[in-house]
Design an enzyme around this catalytic site. Structure first.
Site, PDB file in Angstrom:
ATOM      1  N   VAL A  14     -30.596 -11.846  12.884  1.00 50.82           N
ATOM      2  CA  VAL A  14     -31.456 -10.853  12.240  1.00 50.82           C
ATOM      3  C   VAL A  14     -32.077  -9.902  13.269  1.00 50.82           C
ATOM      4  O   VAL A  14     -31.992  -8.671  13.128  1.00 50.82           O
ATOM      5  CB  VAL A  14     -32.554 -11.557  11.405  1.00 50.82           C
ATOM      6  CG1 VAL A  14     -33.566 -10.555  10.884  1.00 50.82           C
ATOM      7  CG2 VAL A  14     -31.916 -12.329  10.251  1.00 50.82           C
ATOM      8  N   ARG A  45     -35.937 -17.222  23.200  1.00 50.82           N
ATOM      9  CA  ARG A  45     -36.270 -18.549  23.707  1.00 50.82           C
ATOM     10  C   ARG A  45     -35.524 -18.917  24.987  1.00 50.82           C
ATOM     11  O   ARG A  45     -36.111 -19.284  25.985  1.00 50.82           O
ATOM     12  CB  ARG A  45     -35.976 -19.580  22.617  1.00 50.82           C
ATOM     13  CG  ARG A  45     -36.274 -20.999  23.010  1.00 50.82           C
ATOM     14  CD  ARG A  45     -36.191 -21.936  21.837  1.00 50.82           C
ATOM     15  NE  ARG A  45     -35.100 -21.583  20.926  1.00 50.82           N
ATOM     16  CZ  ARG A  45     -34.938 -22.090  19.726  1.00 50.82           C
ATOM     17  NH1 ARG A  45     -35.811 -22.956  19.264  1.00 50.82           N
ATOM     18  NH2 ARG A  45     -33.933 -21.731  18.961  1.00 50.82           N
ATOM     19  N   GLU A 128     -40.446  -8.481   2.884  1.00 55.36           N
ATOM     20  CA  GLU A 128     -39.377  -8.183   1.925  1.00 55.36           C
ATOM     21  C   GLU A 128     -38.121  -9.023   2.176  1.00 55.36           C
ATOM     22  O   GLU A 128     -37.453  -9.475   1.238  1.00 55.36           O
ATOM     23  CB  GLU A 128     -39.011  -6.691   2.017  1.00 55.36           C
ATOM     24  CG  GLU A 128     -37.929  -6.245   1.064  1.00 55.36           C
ATOM     25  CD  GLU A 128     -38.325  -6.415  -0.394  1.00 55.36           C
ATOM     26  OE1 GLU A 128     -39.178  -5.673  -0.868  1.00 55.36           O
ATOM     27  OE2 GLU A 128     -37.772  -7.313  -1.064  1.00 55.36           O
ATOM     28  N   VAL A 131     -36.962 -13.161   0.899  1.00 50.02           N
ATOM     29  CA  VAL A 131     -36.264 -13.637  -0.310  1.00 50.02           C
ATOM     30  C   VAL A 131     -35.082 -12.718  -0.581  1.00 50.02           C
ATOM     31  O   VAL A 131     -35.240 -11.503  -0.672  1.00 50.02           O
ATOM     32  CB  VAL A 131     -37.200 -13.646  -1.544  1.00 50.02           C
ATOM     33  CG1 VAL A 131     -36.449 -14.127  -2.782  1.00 50.02           C
ATOM     34  CG2 VAL A 131     -38.427 -14.498  -1.302  1.00 50.02           C
ATOM     35  N   GLY A 186     -19.165 -19.488   8.860  1.00 45.77           N
ATOM     36  CA  GLY A 186     -20.511 -19.105   9.299  1.00 45.77           C
ATOM     37  C   GLY A 186     -21.489 -18.957   8.141  1.00 45.77           C
ATOM     38  O   GLY A 186     -22.594 -18.435   8.311  1.00 45.77           O
ATOM     39  N   ASP A 200     -34.394 -24.384   1.268  1.00 48.60           N
ATOM     40  CA  ASP A 200     -34.445 -22.929   1.488  1.00 48.60           C
ATOM     41  C   ASP A 200     -34.718 -22.201   0.160  1.00 48.60           C
ATOM     42  O   ASP A 200     -35.565 -21.308   0.095  1.00 48.60           O
ATOM     43  CB  ASP A 200     -33.101 -22.468   2.088  1.00 48.60           C
ATOM     44  CG  ASP A 200     -33.012 -20.966   2.216  1.00 48.60           C
ATOM     45  OD1 ASP A 200     -33.586 -20.419   3.168  1.00 48.60           O
ATOM     46  OD2 ASP A 200     -32.372 -20.330   1.349  1.00 48.60           O
ATOM     47  N   LYS A 204     -38.084 -19.892  -1.093  1.00 51.20           N
ATOM     48  CA  LYS A 204     -38.027 -18.560  -1.719  1.00 51.20           C
ATOM     49  C   LYS A 204     -38.692 -18.585  -3.100  1.00 51.20           C
ATOM     50  O   LYS A 204     -39.390 -17.640  -3.480  1.00 51.20           O
ATOM     51  CB  LYS A 204     -36.571 -18.108  -1.822  1.00 51.20           C
ATOM     52  CG  LYS A 204     -35.954 -17.844  -0.457  1.00 51.20           C
ATOM     53  CD  LYS A 204     -34.447 -17.756  -0.531  1.00 51.20           C
ATOM     54  CE  LYS A 204     -33.835 -17.520   0.845  1.00 51.20           C
ATOM     55  NZ  LYS A 204     -32.380 -17.680   0.867  1.00 51.20           N
TER      56      LYS A 204
HETATM   57  N1  LIG Z   1     -29.592 -15.082   9.146  1.00 46.60           N
HETATM   58  C1  LIG Z   1     -29.817 -14.610   7.927  1.00 46.60           C
HETATM   59  O1  LIG Z   1     -28.897 -14.202   7.218  1.00 46.60           O
HETATM   60  C2  LIG Z   1     -31.241 -14.538   7.404  1.00 46.60           C
HETATM   61  C3  LIG Z   1     -31.479 -13.983   6.140  1.00 46.60           C
HETATM   62  C4  LIG Z   1     -32.789 -13.869   5.670  1.00 46.60           C
HETATM   63  C5  LIG Z   1     -33.817 -14.367   6.441  1.00 46.60           C
HETATM   64  N2  LIG Z   1     -33.546 -14.939   7.650  1.00 46.60           N
HETATM   65  C6  LIG Z   1     -34.667 -15.427   8.447  1.00 46.60           C
HETATM   66  O2  LIG Z   1     -34.731 -14.692   9.655  1.00 46.60           O
HETATM   67  C7  LIG Z   1     -35.244 -15.507  10.697  1.00 46.60           C
HETATM   68  C8  LIG Z   1     -34.288 -15.468  11.885  1.00 46.60           C
HETATM   69  O3  LIG Z   1     -33.021 -15.959  11.473  1.00 46.60           O
HETATM   70  P1  LIG Z   1     -31.696 -15.751  12.369  1.00 46.60           P
HETATM   71  O4  LIG Z   1     -30.570 -16.144  11.493  1.00 46.60           O
HETATM   72  O5  LIG Z   1     -31.700 -14.423  12.999  1.00 46.60           O
HETATM   73  O6  LIG Z   1     -31.903 -16.871  13.503  1.00 46.60           O
HETATM   74  P2  LIG Z   1     -31.071 -17.028  14.856  1.00 46.60           P
HETATM   75  O7  LIG Z   1     -29.786 -16.293  14.810  1.00 46.60           O
HETATM   76  O8  LIG Z   1     -31.056 -18.479  15.175  1.00 46.60           O
HETATM   77  O9  LIG Z   1     -31.988 -16.287  15.967  1.00 46.60           O
HETATM   78  C9  LIG Z   1     -33.245 -16.757  16.299  1.00 46.60           C
HETATM   79  C10 LIG Z   1     -33.782 -15.949  17.473  1.00 46.60           C
HETATM   80  O10 LIG Z   1     -35.132 -16.327  17.690  1.00 46.60           O
HETATM   81  C11 LIG Z   1     -35.277 -16.815  19.025  1.00 46.60           C
HETATM   82  N3  LIG Z   1     -36.195 -17.962  18.980  1.00 46.60           N
HETATM   83  C12 LIG Z   1     -36.121 -19.043  18.185  1.00 46.60           C
HETATM   84  N4  LIG Z   1     -37.151 -19.869  18.423  1.00 46.60           N
HETATM   85  C13 LIG Z   1     -37.871 -19.288  19.412  1.00 46.60           C
HETATM   86  C14 LIG Z   1     -39.047 -19.664  20.120  1.00 46.60           C
HETATM   87  N5  LIG Z   1     -39.695 -20.816  19.865  1.00 46.60           N
HETATM   88  N6  LIG Z   1     -39.501 -18.827  21.069  1.00 46.60           N
HETATM   89  C15 LIG Z   1     -38.864 -17.669  21.335  1.00 46.60           C
HETATM   90  N7  LIG Z   1     -37.744 -17.258  20.711  1.00 46.60           N
HETATM   91  C16 LIG Z   1     -37.269 -18.067  19.756  1.00 46.60           C
HETATM   92  C17 LIG Z   1     -33.890 -17.210  19.486  1.00 46.60           C
HETATM   93  O11 LIG Z   1     -33.850 -17.128  20.895  1.00 46.60           O
HETATM   94  P3  LIG Z   1     -32.504 -17.244  21.773  1.00 46.60           P
HETATM   95  O12 LIG Z   1     -31.863 -15.892  21.696  1.00 46.60           O
HETATM   96  O13 LIG Z   1     -32.979 -17.554  23.128  1.00 46.60           O
HETATM   97  O14 LIG Z   1     -31.657 -18.307  21.137  1.00 46.60           O
HETATM   98  C18 LIG Z   1     -33.037 -16.168  18.771  1.00 46.60           C
HETATM   99  O15 LIG Z   1     -33.001 -14.989  19.519  1.00 46.60           O
HETATM  100  C19 LIG Z   1     -35.467 -16.895  10.072  1.00 46.60           C
HETATM  101  O16 LIG Z   1     -36.798 -16.991   9.629  1.00 46.60           O
HETATM  102  C20 LIG Z   1     -34.550 -16.883   8.861  1.00 46.60           C
HETATM  103  O17 LIG Z   1     -34.967 -17.748   7.824  1.00 46.60           O
HETATM  104  C21 LIG Z   1     -32.290 -15.036   8.150  1.00 46.60           C
END
Ligand SMILES: NC(=O)c1ccc[n+]([C@@H]2O[C@H](COP(=O)([O-])OP(=O)(O)OC[C@H]3O[C@@H](n4cnc5c(N)ncnc54)[C@H](OP(=O)(O)O)[C@@H]3O)[C@@H](O)[C@H]2O)c1
Length: 439
Positions: A14, A45, A128, A131, A186, A200, A204
């Site tokens: 994201v 992180r 936004e 959900v 994926g 999840d 929502k």
């Molecule tokens: N993916 C989707 O389709 C989607 C859809 C709707 C909502 N969301 C929401 O969006 C959010 C992010 O999802 P994502 O899929 O993008 O996750 P992701 O691909 O796992 O990416 C998470 C990012 O956050 C960083 N991070 C995680 N924990 C951290 C910490 N404690 N300190 C500093 N950095 C940290 C990670 O660092 P590194 O780069 O070092 O690993 C990575 O860059 C979540 O809340 C998820 O529920 C996701």
């Protein structure tokens, strides 16, 4: 010209998509919002993990630096989880920096605490993307349907589960095979529990119910049942009866409380949600003025989620620019929804919920079985609407399927536990709720 500087926490699926789309669509966003949105700091992180396209010059050592920096106006949280993300959001609000997040878990489990800080510091949070990814459901509930009371909201809000159930339905493959395919593509995490156990979707549902009814719904009171126990045989029997099985989030006003529940549900093929396939999300909102309104589209993925987040960032930026004295209203769009309230909606215990049911029993193929089961149901005042003994299952044990009229969940559970103790029952009974959403 207003320039708003963004501190971005997380550069995964994201976060990176937010960053790249902000760059790519900078002109369009400026034309439409009148503000320039520039990412000035990024935290993540694990600095050793390869993240393609990461602008290393913007990296700050710690997440906390995003808030303390004098180079950020708005904080975008795209990390996930309830640990560091919670700390970041609370400290940003305290510092008067508006927050944009896609984190439904955080809102569902810590909404009360977060909205207390929103009110205390008069600094908004926008969510936004929390959900249904790219579907603008939050703003629609808050603004577009402002004058409506919501008798019913239901939908498919977890793409992973919908992908698996679609595969099981269309290709007749077992749950484990469909899950493996979802992981290979994926669409499911290596540990898929959060999705397939319904958590999840329940997060929502909690956010939607809080918006629809005001106050903060207690996530712990939401009934959650995932899809691990859905089998191909039930999907096929559901077909024969004219239904599809979908994992639904259901929010229904049932005064003085509300129903908020997530479970696999048989829905008739006359309902359009029966045709929402793959990872697509769809939500139906029944407003007392507007009537039934359907939303559907991509519920996840970097770009879909970034689309919603950028819209939030632009709105936050415009409000930030106009709120000279930082007198934001109580939440993101200025409406008193999902804020602190002494009247948080009361969630009805699942045992009091009334619904129809699909019940599949595995029974010995002998006369008298039907009479024994019917007698238990009749004593519990539970009405049978139809019974099917599908052909082609001859043998010692055969399936027997009951479609049950409206009954309370507790009555149904008690009856099933009695039925299970009958000698003629050869396997654990399988029960799913059936909804037609006509009322
Ligand atoms: N993916 C989707 O389709 C989607 C859809 C709707 C909502 N969301 C929401 O969006 C959010 C992010 O999802 P994502 O899929 O993008 O996750 P992701 O691909 O796992 O990416 C998470 C990012 O956050 C960083 N991070 C995680 N924990 C951290 C910490 N404690 N300190 C500093 N950095 C940290 C990670 O660092 P590194 O780069 O070092 O690993 C990575 O860059 C979540 O809340 C998820 O529920 C996701």
């Amino acid at each position: 010209m207003s320039v708003i500087r963004i501190g971005l926490a997380g550069f995964g699926t994201v976060g990176s998509s937010v960053y790249h789309n902000l760059l790519k669509e900078a002109e369009l966003i400026f034309q439409r919002s009148g503000v320039r949105l520039i990412v000035t700091a990024i935290a993540r992180r694990n600095p050793r993990r390869l993240r393609p396209g990461l602008p290393r010059s913007l990296l700050v050592p710690k997440v906390e630096d995003l808030v303390s920096s004098n180079k950020t106006d708005i904080i975008v949280e795209a990390m996930g989880g309830c640990g560091m993300a919670r700390d970041l959001v609370l400290s940003a609000l305290k510092a008067g920096k508006p927050v944009v997040t896609a984190n439904k878990a955080l809102l569902a489990e810590h909404g009360k605490e977060i909205f207390r800080e929103v009110a205390r510091h008069r600094t908004p949070i926008y969510f936004e993307a929390s959900v249904a990814g790219g579907i603008p459901i939050i703003r629609s509930l808050k603004e577009g349907l402002l004058a409506n009371r919501f008798h019913l909201i239901y939908g498919i809000v977890n793409g992973t589960c919908n992908y698996i159930l679609t595969k099981m339905s269309k290709e007749k493959i077992p749950f484990e095979v469909a899950l493996k395919q979802a992981q290979e593509l994926g669409y499911a995490e290596a540990d898929p529990s959060f999705d397939i156990d319904g958590v999840d979707a329940a997060h929502k549902a909690t956010v939607l119910a809080s918006l629809a009814y005001g106050g903060c719904v207690d996530f712990k009171k939401v009934y959650v049942e995932g899809i691990r126990h859905v089998s191909t045989i039930d999907v096929q029997f559901a077909h024969q009866l004219g239904y599809e099985i979908k994992l639904l989030a259901i929010i229904r006003s049932s005064l003085p409380s509300i129903e908020v529940r997530v479970h696999p549900t048989l829905i008739p093929k006359t309902n359009r949600l029966a045709y929402i396939n793959g990872v697509t999300n769809a939500i139906m909102v029944r407003g007392h003025i507007a009537g039934d309104i359907e939303f559907s589209g991509p519920g996840a993925g970097g770009n879909a989620t970034a689309s919603s987040m950028i819209s939030d960032i632009a709105q936050a930026a415009v409000q930030f620019t106009h709120a000279k004295a930082r007198h934001f209203s109580s939440d993101g769009c200025g409406l008193p929804t999902m804020t602190l309230s002494s009247n948080d909606p009361k969630v009805m215990n699942i045992k009091n919920v009334v619904s129809r049911y699909y019940l599949r029993l595995t029974v010995t193929d002998k006369p008298g079985v039907m009479a024994q089961v019917s007698s238990i149901l009749a004593k519990a005042r539970i009405g049978i609407s139809s019974v099917i003994q599908p052909e082609g299952h001859e043998g010692k044990s055969v399936p027997l399927i009951f479609m049950i009229h409206d009954a309370r969940n507790d009555a149904m559970e008690q009856a099933i536990s009695k039925i299970q103790r009958l000698n003629c029952i050869k396997a654990k009974p399988v029960m799913f709720r059936v909804e037609n959403f006509e009322s």
